[in-house]
Enzyme design. Structure first.
Site, PDB file in Angstrom:
ATOM      1  N   ASP A 157       0.982  -1.260  -0.107  1.00  0.00           N
ATOM      2  CA  ASP A 157       0.018  -0.202   0.052  1.00  0.00           C
ATOM      3  C   ASP A 157       0.876   1.465   0.144  1.00  0.00           C
ATOM      4  OD1 ASP A 157       0.925  -0.230   2.489  1.00  0.00           O
ATOM      5  OD2 ASP A 157      -0.649  -0.055   3.648  1.00  0.00           O
ATOM      6  N   CYS A 160       4.746  -0.204   2.854  1.00  0.00           N
ATOM      7  CA  CYS A 160       5.081  -1.617   3.341  1.00  0.00           C
ATOM      8  C   CYS A 160       6.330  -1.318   4.209  1.00  0.00           C
ATOM      9  CB  CYS A 160       5.393  -2.482   2.360  1.00  0.00           C
ATOM     10  SG  CYS A 160       6.455  -1.831   0.983  1.00  0.00           S
ATOM     11  N   HIS A 267       8.907  -3.862  -2.876  1.00  0.00           N
ATOM     12  CA  HIS A 267       8.297  -4.080  -1.673  1.00  0.00           C
ATOM     13  C   HIS A 267       9.092  -4.694  -0.563  1.00  0.00           C
ATOM     14  CE1 HIS A 267       4.604  -5.296   0.528  1.00  0.00           C
ATOM     15  NE2 HIS A 267       5.138  -6.453   0.688  1.00  0.00           N
ATOM     16  N   HIS A 342       3.990  14.126 -10.956  1.00  0.00           N
ATOM     17  CA  HIS A 342       3.284  13.032 -10.841  1.00  0.00           C
ATOM     18  C   HIS A 342       3.947  11.920 -10.281  1.00  0.00           C
ATOM     19  CE1 HIS A 342       1.062  14.176 -14.941  1.00  0.00           C
ATOM     20  NE2 HIS A 342       0.729  14.995 -13.993  1.00  0.00           N
TER      21      HIS A 342
END
EC number: 3.4.19.12
Length: 348
Positions: A157, A160, A267, A342
């Site tokens: 999310d 982590c 991750h 962005h």
């Protein structure tokens, strides 16, 4: 479980002017931030216990007067290889056997105190193996299962890293809701030392970084790990599944505790030692002298690498979720973020 030096867990702000500092992988760090007070009324002092077993003497870490017997036995099992059910723990002179019948008993209710030496023996009256029966009816024996270092999956999310660090330093507490407060804490530390946390270190101005890290769509990395290592006064080891190497944050700081994360390129997950007995909680905090767990972590990473369980951040394909532009690798994504502002990317 343990809190940082000078205080407890997240939920308070460090005193103004607390020293900052960041280490790169495998580099040492300075002393942690001062002036942080405990949260939630935690005042339990850490106990220093030693255990003497057949193969030598070990220091037991992360214990207090409120630690349960099952947690003590779990740590002893990780060090000695003697499962909780086969342990005899003696203390005093002449040595007397502790009553281990109730795993929920806390240490302050036993006849031991901080500084004691525990003598650990394997109970020879209990079988080391579990009987089973072959199809001929004759008993065979199954070798006892040893604790295993394993990955604990946390949500992907964007937070982590924070969830993983919280899990290991809190002794196995999974709480994704911790991330916003951890982000704010890191921003405070960085803002408190703009001379050290300069644009050269952060890749952006100090003010821009502080705004950036507080957002829930940004990822943490080396800077954030080094700050958390100092705050919790522990070595944080990150094992990389692509390169099968370990980056050790706080390695040269003299910390006595060590926690481990595994990283696949995008991750983070925490690593913990899982015991065969489901009633024994996993172990997440290790002695910084325990290099066996580092070997186990590298074996876990190598296994993941062979299964291609990693993301090559220089070659993976991304899409900007704001303008839908296709990008290749971390460098292009970083450049795109600088040009456009962005920062919401998805892997294709």
């Amino acid at each position: 479980m343990f809190g940082p030096a000078k205080g407890g867990h997240f939920g308070v702000h460090p005193a103004a002017g607390c020293p900052g500092g960041v280490s790169q992988p495998a580099a040492g760090t300075k002393a942690g931030p001062a002036g942080v007070c405990p949260v939630g009324g935690r005042t339990n002092a850490m106990w220093r216990l030693r255990c003497k077993a057949k193969e030598g003497t070990h220091v037991l870490q992360g214990l207090s007067s409120r630690t349960r017997v099952r947690e003590l036995q779990g740590q002893i099992a990780a060090i000695t290889g003697i499962s909780p059910g086969c342990q005899r723990i003696l203390v005093g002179y002449p040595p007397e056997c502790l009553d281990l019948s109730n795993g929920d008993t806390i240490l302050e209710d036993l006849p031991i105190q901080s500084g004691d030496m525990l003598i650990v023996e394997e109970d020879q009256n209990r079988p080391k193996t579990s009987p089973a029966f072959t199809k001929y009816g004759a008993p065979s024996y199954v070798r006892e299962t040893l604790p295993v270092l394993a990955r604990m999956a946390v949500p992907a999310d964007n937070s982590c890293l924070f969830t993983s660090v919280y899990y290991v330093v809190e002794g196995g507490v999974l709480n994704p809701a911790c991330a916003p407060e951890m982000r704010r804490f890191i921003a405070q530390i960085v803002a408190s030392d703009p001379d050290f946390y300069s644009e050269a270190i952060l890749g952006k101005t100090n003010e821009e970084y502080c705004d950036w890290i507080k957002r829930d769509d940004t990822w943490g990395g080396a800077i954030e790990i080094s700050i958390l290592s100092k705050f919790y006064q522990c070595e944080i080891c990150v094992v990389d599944t692509q390169t099968v190497r370990i980056d050790r944050f706080g390695e040269d700081a003299g910390y006595t505790k060590r926690v481990l994360l595994i990283y696949d390129g995008i991750h983070y997950d925490p690593l913990h030692l899982v015991f065969p007995d489901p009633d024994t909680p996993p172990l997440t905090i290790f002695s910084s002298y325990d290099d066996i767990v580092l070997v186990q972590a590298l074996e876990l990473a190598d296994e993941a690498r062979k299964k291609r369980q990693f993301t090559d951040v220089n070659r993976f394909t991304l899409r900007c979720m704001v303008c839908q532009k296709g990008l290749t690798g971390q460098a292009e994504a970083r450049d795109h973020a600088k040009e456009t502002g962005h920062t919401n990317f998805g892997e294709v």
